[in-house]
Write a protein that holds these residues in place. Structure first.
Motif, mmCIF file in Angstrom:
data_model
loop_
_atom_site.group_PDB
_atom_site.id
_atom_site.type_symbol
_atom_site.label_atom_id
_atom_site.label_comp_id
_atom_site.label_asym_id
_atom_site.label_seq_id
_atom_site.Cartn_x
_atom_site.Cartn_y
_atom_site.Cartn_z
ATOM 1 N N ARG A 7 65.813 33.206 67.498
ATOM 2 C CA ARG A 7 66.141 34.624 67.351
ATOM 3 C C ARG A 7 65.322 35.261 66.246
ATOM 4 N NH1 ARG A 7 72.595 34.335 67.270
ATOM 5 N NH2 ARG A 7 72.049 32.434 66.215
ATOM 6 N N LEU A 8 65.157 34.533 65.132
ATOM 7 C CA LEU A 8 64.402 35.065 64.001
ATOM 8 C C LEU A 8 62.959 35.335 64.406
ATOM 9 C CD1 LEU A 8 64.238 35.787 60.993
ATOM 10 C CD2 LEU A 8 63.649 33.404 60.565
ATOM 11 N N LEU A 9 62.339 34.415 65.097
ATOM 12 C CA LEU A 9 60.966 34.598 65.547
ATOM 13 C C LEU A 9 60.867 35.770 66.528
ATOM 14 C CD1 LEU A 9 58.053 33.598 65.539
ATOM 15 C CD2 LEU A 9 58.673 32.047 67.402
ATOM 16 N N GLY B 18 69.611 38.086 70.031
ATOM 17 C CA GLY B 18 70.810 37.376 69.618
ATOM 18 C C GLY B 18 72.050 38.243 69.635
ATOM 19 N N LYS B 19 71.966 39.406 70.275
ATOM 20 C CA LYS B 19 73.112 40.309 70.354
ATOM 21 C C LYS B 19 73.324 40.737 71.798
ATOM 22 C CE LYS B 19 72.479 41.772 65.699
ATOM 23 N NZ LYS B 19 71.652 42.564 64.863
ATOM 24 N N THR B 20 74.585 40.965 72.137
ATOM 25 C CA THR B 20 74.962 41.404 73.472
ATOM 26 C C THR B 20 75.690 42.729 73.358
ATOM 27 O OG1 THR B 20 75.213 39.107 74.157
ATOM 28 C CG2 THR B 20 76.231 40.770 75.554
ATOM 29 N N ILE C 45 53.421 36.793 77.294
ATOM 30 C CA ILE C 45 54.163 36.583 76.052
ATOM 31 C C ILE C 45 55.083 37.770 75.750
ATOM 32 C CG2 ILE C 45 53.903 36.329 73.551
ATOM 33 C CD1 ILE C 45 51.273 34.834 74.158
ATOM 34 N N GLY C 46 54.680 38.962 76.156
ATOM 35 C CA GLY C 46 55.456 40.157 75.852
ATOM 36 C C GLY C 46 56.595 40.445 76.807
ATOM 37 N N ILE C 47 56.735 39.687 77.879
ATOM 38 C CA ILE C 47 57.777 39.969 78.875
ATOM 39 C C ILE C 47 59.188 39.941 78.277
ATOM 40 C CG2 ILE C 47 58.876 39.096 80.985
ATOM 41 C CD1 ILE C 47 56.050 38.489 82.026
ATOM 42 N N PRO C 48 59.574 38.957 77.445
ATOM 43 C CA PRO C 48 60.923 39.004 76.869
ATOM 44 C C PRO C 48 61.155 40.244 76.001
ATOM 45 C CG PRO C 48 59.939 36.842 76.519
ATOM 46 C CD PRO C 48 58.883 37.722 77.074
ATOM 47 N N PHE C 49 60.094 40.702 75.351
ATOM 48 C CA PHE C 49 60.217 41.894 74.511
ATOM 49 C C PHE C 49 60.310 43.160 75.358
ATOM 50 C CE2 PHE C 49 57.915 38.578 72.287
ATOM 51 C CZ PHE C 49 58.777 38.373 71.224
ATOM 52 N N GLY C 50 59.629 43.154 76.488
ATOM 53 C CA GLY C 50 59.751 44.269 77.418
ATOM 54 C C GLY C 50 61.149 44.362 78.007
ATOM 55 N N ALA D 238 77.932 42.770 69.944
ATOM 56 C CA ALA D 238 78.472 41.531 69.406
ATOM 57 C C ALA D 238 77.336 40.524 69.254
ATOM 58 C CB ALA D 238 79.563 40.975 70.307
ATOM 59 N N LYS D 239 77.431 39.706 68.209
ATOM 60 C CA LYS D 239 76.463 38.647 68.008
ATOM 61 C C LYS D 239 76.734 37.507 68.960
ATOM 62 C CE LYS D 239 74.441 38.068 63.528
ATOM 63 N NZ LYS D 239 74.543 37.503 62.220
ATOM 64 N N ASN D 240 75.665 36.949 69.514
ATOM 65 C CA ASN D 240 75.804 35.747 70.333
ATOM 66 C C ASN D 240 76.097 34.571 69.422
ATOM 67 O OD1 ASN D 240 75.150 37.303 72.528
ATOM 68 N ND2 ASN D 240 73.046 36.595 72.650
ATOM 69 N N LEU D 241 76.931 33.685 69.864
ATOM 70 C CA LEU D 241 77.297 32.530 69.043
ATOM 71 C C LEU D 241 76.318 31.383 69.181
ATOM 72 C CD1 LEU D 241 81.137 32.557 69.595
ATOM 73 C CD2 LEU D 241 79.842 33.441 67.660
ATOM 74 N N TYR D 242 75.488 31.408 70.170
ATOM 75 C CA TYR D 242 74.527 30.310 70.367
ATOM 76 C C TYR D 242 73.221 30.601 69.704
ATOM 77 C CZ TYR D 242 73.291 33.362 74.255
ATOM 78 O OH TYR D 242 72.951 34.428 75.029
#
Length: 123
Positions: A2-4, A53-55, A95-100, A119-123
């Motif tokens: 998530r941080l990356l 990391g959020k829903t 590489i940009g698809i998840p960001f899109g 809400a924050k994801n717990l995983y």
């Protein structure tokens, strides 16, 4: 991971969109009537800084619907357009698809933020 994802997100347009939300929040907070809209814009700015990391859960009632109509007319449509443009630009590379995809999710939230919760994801 998530941080990356959040760091790359900031570089690929998230920082610019977050600053745009903060500017909108300042403008909307000038009047008492616009203050609830301004507070919502500041919440969107914070979420835009680290969306991975959020829903988002949508809900609300009549009051949220009325507030969302005012929101769409004043700022929602052009902020959603910013997310769509960023999403299309990110989708150019593999590489940009998840960001899109994340940009398109944020576009939907920027159209109807009232009555939704993050809400924050717990995983």
């Amino acid at each position: 991971m998530r941080l990356l994802g959040n760091i790359i997100w900031l570089i690929l347009g998230g920082l610019f969109l977050s600053l745009s939300w903060a500017f909108v929040g300042l403008i909307l907070s000038i009047t008492i009537v616009g203050l609830p809209l301004g507070v919502q814009a500041f919440k969107m700015a914070k979420l835009t800084l680290s969306p991975f990391g959020k829903t988002v859960y949508y809900g609300g009632g009549l009051g949220s619907t009325i507030a969302n109509v005012f929101w769409i007319v004043l700022v929602g449509w052009w902020m959603a357009l910013g997310y769509v443009v960023a999403g299309l630009a990110n989708m150019i590379t593999i590489i940009g698809i998840p960001f899109g995809i994340q940009s398109f999710k944020m576009a939907a939230l920027s159209l109807m933020p009232f009555g939704s919760r993050v809400a924050k994801n717990l995983y």
